[in-house]
Design a protein around this motif. Structure first.
Motif, PDB file in Angstrom:
ATOM      1  N   ARG A 224       0.862  -1.182   0.000  1.00 41.89           N
ATOM      2  CA  ARG A 224       0.000   0.000   0.000  1.00 41.89           C
ATOM      3  C   ARG A 224       0.894   1.226   0.000  1.00 41.89           C
ATOM      4  NH1 ARG A 224      -1.358   2.249   5.206  1.00 41.89           N
ATOM      5  NH2 ARG A 224      -0.164   1.184   6.800  1.00 41.89           N
TER       6      ARG A 224
ATOM      7  N   CYS B 128      -3.939  -8.776   5.415  1.00 45.74           N
ATOM      8  CA  CYS B 128      -5.263  -9.264   5.029  1.00 45.74           C
ATOM      9  C   CYS B 128      -6.262  -9.180   6.176  1.00 45.74           C
ATOM     10  CB  CYS B 128      -5.175 -10.706   4.527  1.00 45.74           C
ATOM     11  SG  CYS B 128      -4.650 -11.892   5.792  1.00 45.74           S
TER      12      CYS B 128
ATOM     13  N   GLY C 104     -10.057  -3.910   3.564  1.00 44.50           N
ATOM     14  CA  GLY C 104     -10.372  -2.810   2.656  1.00 44.50           C
ATOM     15  C   GLY C 104      -9.123  -2.194   2.050  1.00 44.50           C
TER      16      GLY C 104
ATOM     17  N   VAL D 188      -7.916  -4.625  -0.661  1.00 48.21           N
ATOM     18  CA  VAL D 188      -8.743  -4.530  -1.868  1.00 48.21           C
ATOM     19  C   VAL D 188      -8.405  -3.255  -2.642  1.00 48.21           C
ATOM     20  CG1 VAL D 188     -11.115  -4.208  -2.705  1.00 48.21           C
ATOM     21  CG2 VAL D 188     -10.614  -5.972  -1.006  1.00 48.21           C
ATOM     22  N   GLU D 189      -8.258  -2.152  -1.956  1.00 45.45           N
ATOM     23  CA  GLU D 189      -7.923  -0.878  -2.597  1.00 45.45           C
ATOM     24  C   GLU D 189      -6.585  -0.975  -3.327  1.00 45.45           C
ATOM     25  OE1 GLU D 189      -8.393   2.907  -3.958  1.00 45.45           O
ATOM     26  OE2 GLU D 189      -9.892   1.704  -2.923  1.00 45.45           O
TER      27      GLU D 189
ATOM     28  N   LEU E  23      -5.122  -3.591  -4.535  1.00 43.23           N
ATOM     29  CA  LEU E  23      -5.079  -4.607  -5.591  1.00 43.23           C
ATOM     30  C   LEU E  23      -6.122  -4.418  -6.686  1.00 43.23           C
ATOM     31  CD1 LEU E  23      -4.510  -7.751  -3.323  1.00 43.23           C
ATOM     32  CD2 LEU E  23      -2.802  -6.450  -4.614  1.00 43.23           C
ATOM     33  N   LYS E  24      -7.037  -3.487  -6.510  1.00 43.03           N
ATOM     34  CA  LYS E  24      -8.173  -3.389  -7.439  1.00 43.03           C
ATOM     35  C   LYS E  24      -7.773  -3.119  -8.884  1.00 43.03           C
ATOM     36  CE  LYS E  24      -9.307   1.444  -6.731  1.00 43.03           C
ATOM     37  NZ  LYS E  24     -10.283   2.395  -6.234  1.00 43.03           N
ATOM     38  N   ASP E  25      -6.764  -2.298  -9.117  1.00 46.45           N
ATOM     39  CA  ASP E  25      -6.351  -2.001 -10.493  1.00 46.45           C
ATOM     40  C   ASP E  25      -5.797  -3.241 -11.182  1.00 46.45           C
ATOM     41  OD1 ASP E  25      -7.132   0.626 -10.143  1.00 46.45           O
ATOM     42  OD2 ASP E  25      -5.092   1.331  -9.735  1.00 46.45           O
TER      43      ASP E  25
ATOM     44  N   ALA F 186      -6.580  -6.420 -10.375  1.00 46.39           N
ATOM     45  CA  ALA F 186      -7.717  -7.332 -10.591  1.00 46.39           C
ATOM     46  C   ALA F 186      -8.546  -6.887 -11.790  1.00 46.39           C
ATOM     47  CB  ALA F 186      -8.566  -7.409  -9.330  1.00 46.39           C
ATOM     48  N   ALA F 187      -8.793  -5.593 -11.896  1.00 53.03           N
ATOM     49  CA  ALA F 187      -9.596  -5.071 -13.008  1.00 53.03           C
ATOM     50  C   ALA F 187      -8.927  -5.341 -14.348  1.00 53.03           C
ATOM     51  CB  ALA F 187      -9.812  -3.567 -12.829  1.00 53.03           C
ATOM     52  N   LYS F 188      -7.616  -5.361 -14.350  1.00 56.42           N
ATOM     53  CA  LYS F 188      -6.865  -5.603 -15.583  1.00 56.42           C
ATOM     54  C   LYS F 188      -6.634  -7.099 -15.852  1.00 56.42           C
ATOM     55  CE  LYS F 188      -3.166  -3.830 -18.240  1.00 56.42           C
ATOM     56  NZ  LYS F 188      -2.069  -2.989 -18.465  1.00 56.42           N
TER      57      LYS F 188
END
Length: 98
Positions: free
Chosen positions: A54, A63, A81, A84-85, A87-89, A91-93
């Motif tokens: 982060r 975690c 949270g 997730v914040e 790793l979100k980019d 995961a989205a890719k």
């Protein structure tokens, strides 16, 4: 010991074969040889490896499992949270997160 270098977030997001390595608290602080070995194996397999972190002074991602096991649900939610914040980019890719 020779510690392999993690790719930056930007390098991993633009790489052809990228993977994100999530190093949990146990392996990050107590069994760090496991994390270094995983990084070397993934690099040897041809991946650009980003070690999940982060932003900020303390880049460690947690975690929240220990908090959950201790009944500290709000802290566990906060840590999850943050994860997730961070790793979100990826995961989205569609970048694998291991």
């Amino acid at each position: 010991r020779d510690t392999p270098r993690s790719a930056t977030r930007e390098e991993a997001l633009t790489a052809e074969r990228a993977v994100v390595l999530f190093v949990d608290t146990f392996n990050g602080f107590f069994e760090s040889d496991n994390a270094r070995a995983a990084l070397r194996v993934l690099e040897a397999a041809g991946y650009t490896v980003h070690v999940a972190s982060r932003e900020g002074a303390d880049g460690h991602l947690c975690c929240g499992r220990t908090y959950l096991a201790s009944g500290m649900l709000q802290e566990a939610r906060r840590k999850a949270g943050e994860m997730v914040e961070a790793l979100k980019d990826f995961a989205a890719k569609g970048v694998p997160i291991v």
